[in-house]
Enzyme design. Structure first.
Site, mmCIF file in Angstrom:
data_model
loop_
_atom_site.group_PDB
_atom_site.id
_atom_site.type_symbol
_atom_site.label_atom_id
_atom_site.label_comp_id
_atom_site.label_asym_id
_atom_site.label_seq_id
_atom_site.Cartn_x
_atom_site.Cartn_y
_atom_site.Cartn_z
ATOM 1 N N ASP A 1 -18.417 13.528 -11.677
ATOM 2 C CA ASP A 1 -17.841 13.387 -10.340
ATOM 3 C C ASP A 1 -18.179 14.566 -9.443
ATOM 4 O OD1 ASP A 1 -16.080 11.594 -12.138
ATOM 5 O OD2 ASP A 1 -15.654 10.976 -10.082
ATOM 6 N N ASN B 1 -15.702 15.492 -14.971
ATOM 7 C CA ASN B 1 -15.746 14.031 -15.197
ATOM 8 C C ASN B 1 -14.374 13.602 -15.706
ATOM 9 O OD1 ASN B 1 -17.405 11.596 -15.197
ATOM 10 N ND2 ASN B 1 -17.174 11.630 -17.412
HETATM 11 O O1 MRU Z 1 -11.236 7.773 -11.629
HETATM 12 P P1 MRU Z 1 -12.537 7.039 -11.606
HETATM 13 O O2 MRU Z 1 -12.488 5.709 -12.269
HETATM 14 O O3 MRU Z 1 -13.124 6.965 -10.199
HETATM 15 O O4 MRU Z 1 -13.481 7.969 -12.466
HETATM 16 C C1 MRU Z 1 -14.825 7.652 -12.656
HETATM 17 C C2 MRU Z 1 -15.496 8.595 -13.580
HETATM 18 O O5 MRU Z 1 -14.931 9.532 -14.079
HETATM 19 C C3 MRU Z 1 -16.942 8.368 -13.792
HETATM 20 O O6 MRU Z 1 -17.322 8.722 -15.083
HETATM 21 C C4 MRU Z 1 -17.649 9.258 -12.765
HETATM 22 O O7 MRU Z 1 -17.290 8.876 -11.474
HETATM 23 C C5 MRU Z 1 -19.097 9.245 -12.886
HETATM 24 S S1 MRU Z 1 -19.643 7.711 -12.315
HETATM 25 C C6 MRU Z 1 -21.089 7.326 -12.087
#
Ligand code: MRU
Length: 366
Positions: free
Chosen positions: A246, A256
């Site tokens: 992220d 992440n």
């Molecule tokens: O809270 P979320 O569902 O938005 O979290 C998503 C993640 O942690 C993914 O692993 C991250 O965004 C990488 S996505 C390509």
């Protein structure tokens, strides 16, 4: 990606040219539904309530959200307000502010009459770029998986086992995904792969979304509880871990989904390679130390105290229900992300190739 014989993206400009369609991820894997965003407020709610989620998709939704705001009022004040509002919806993924910055930088120098078309073009460009970036990540990641398969003592007829956490598939992007893109490429090229899918409590993006994606694509996979990964690594049942990110600092620290760090520790202890699929849009060049510098989203206690699932009644009627897991008087704490330091990462799989997890190497991407 193909769902029920139809090619889908997670977000698109609708035929009317003024509203945006998205897949409603809160309904998956039980129902495949779409919804319409007609205003920047709709886009902000879609991000906040996780109708859309995943760092790259949050960014693209933000870009379209700003476009929707500009369609209504193209003044500087309206653009600045909408940008701030959209930015405040989720704090951790850098893609959101990156995409909002891109659209506002594009439109603000223009006369008001040109802003609407310019915003639409820029949002579409960000979406299109996301697709090609993810596809390139898939291509470079495929090479890694081929190497693992060729080196494997089990031979190429046995599947290689990849463990992934959360959902970094096409649902988290516009198409292809980041961490899952190499797996899709591998499967389509005939390489045998099996995926260990961490369920990813509390919101279960692994069990609900990654498993859904892999099932749609016909890829062999097994859902595991989040704590099973270390055991599987000790048993030699994981050939590589691939996760998304992220936000990544210039030093290569990766933020992440919560639990990623523990997977990285277990991988290090068991000499299992740990890869992070990293699009450039997720790199935050302003930050060095991920642990101290990256804002971690703290989410509702309810996501921990309750769990969502599908109830199948005697008459076969299906209902999505929330059930409570522990005493109502107990408190919960729900940090949504954690940071894995670069020392635990084997390499980054990026759109320009495989990069070492350090500032020098990441400079090529920045
Ligand atoms: O809270 P979320 O569902 O938005 O979290 C998503 C993640 O942690 C993914 O692993 C991250 O965004 C990488 S996505 C390509």
């Amino acid at each position: 990606m193909i769902i029920n014989g139809k090619d889908w993206r997670t977000i698109w400009l609708r035929e009317d040219g003024v509203s945006v369609g998205v897949i409603d991820q809160t309904k998956l894997p039980y129902e495949f539904k779409t919804c319409v965003l007609r205003s920047s407020e709709d886009a902000a709610k879609a991000i906040k309530y996780m109708i859309v989620r995943g760092a790259p998709l949050i960014g693209v939704t933000g870009a379209y959200g700003l476009m929707l705001a500009i369609q209504k009022d193209s003044s500087d004040t309206s653009i600045i307000y909408a940008k701030k509002h959209l930015e405040s919806t989720r704090p951790t993924a850098i893609n959101l502010s990156w995409a909002l910055e891109r659209v506002s930088k594009k439109v603000l120098p223009l006369p008001q009459t040109q802003r609407r078309d310019a915003a639409r073009e820029e949002a579409a460009l960000i979406a299109q770029e996301d697709i090609s970036v993810c596809e390139s990540i898939g291509g470079y990641g495929l090479q890694i998986l081929k190497d693992i398969s060729e080196r494997s003592s089990k031979g190429t007829q046995e599947p290689i086992n990849i463990l992934t956490h959360c959902n970094a598939g096409w649902l988290a992007t516009v198409d292809w995904g980041t961490a899952l893109a190499p797996i899709y490429k591998a499967h389509r090229s005939g390489l045998k792969v099996h995926v260990w899918v961490d369920e990813t409590r509390p919101r279960n993006q692994g069990a609900a979304l990654t498993a859904f994606e892999l099932a749609c694509e016909g890829i062999s996979h097994t859902v595991i509880v989040d704590n099973a990964g270390g055991y599987l690594m000790q048993m030699g049942k994981v050939d590589a871990v691939i996760v998304g990110t992220d936000r990544t600092t210039r030093a290569g620290d990766v933020c992440n989904k919560i639990g990623t760090y523990l997977k990285a520790l277990a991988a290090k202890d068991n000499s299992v390679p740990f890869y992070v699929a990293l699009p450039k849009s997720t790199l935050d060049w302003t930050l060095i130390d991920g642990i101290t510098d990256i804002p971690i989203e703290i989410r509702s206690e309810k996501e921990v105290s309750n769990i969502r699932g599908q109830l199948i009644q005697e008459d076969k009627k299906k209902e999505i229900v929330d059930v409570s897991l522990f005493p109502l008087s107990s408190r919960a704490f729900n940090p949504a992300f954690d940071v894995t330091q670069s020392r635990l990462i084997t390499a980054f799989i990026t759109e320009i190739g495989i990069l070492e997890p350090n500032e020098n190497s990441l400079r090529r991407l920045s």
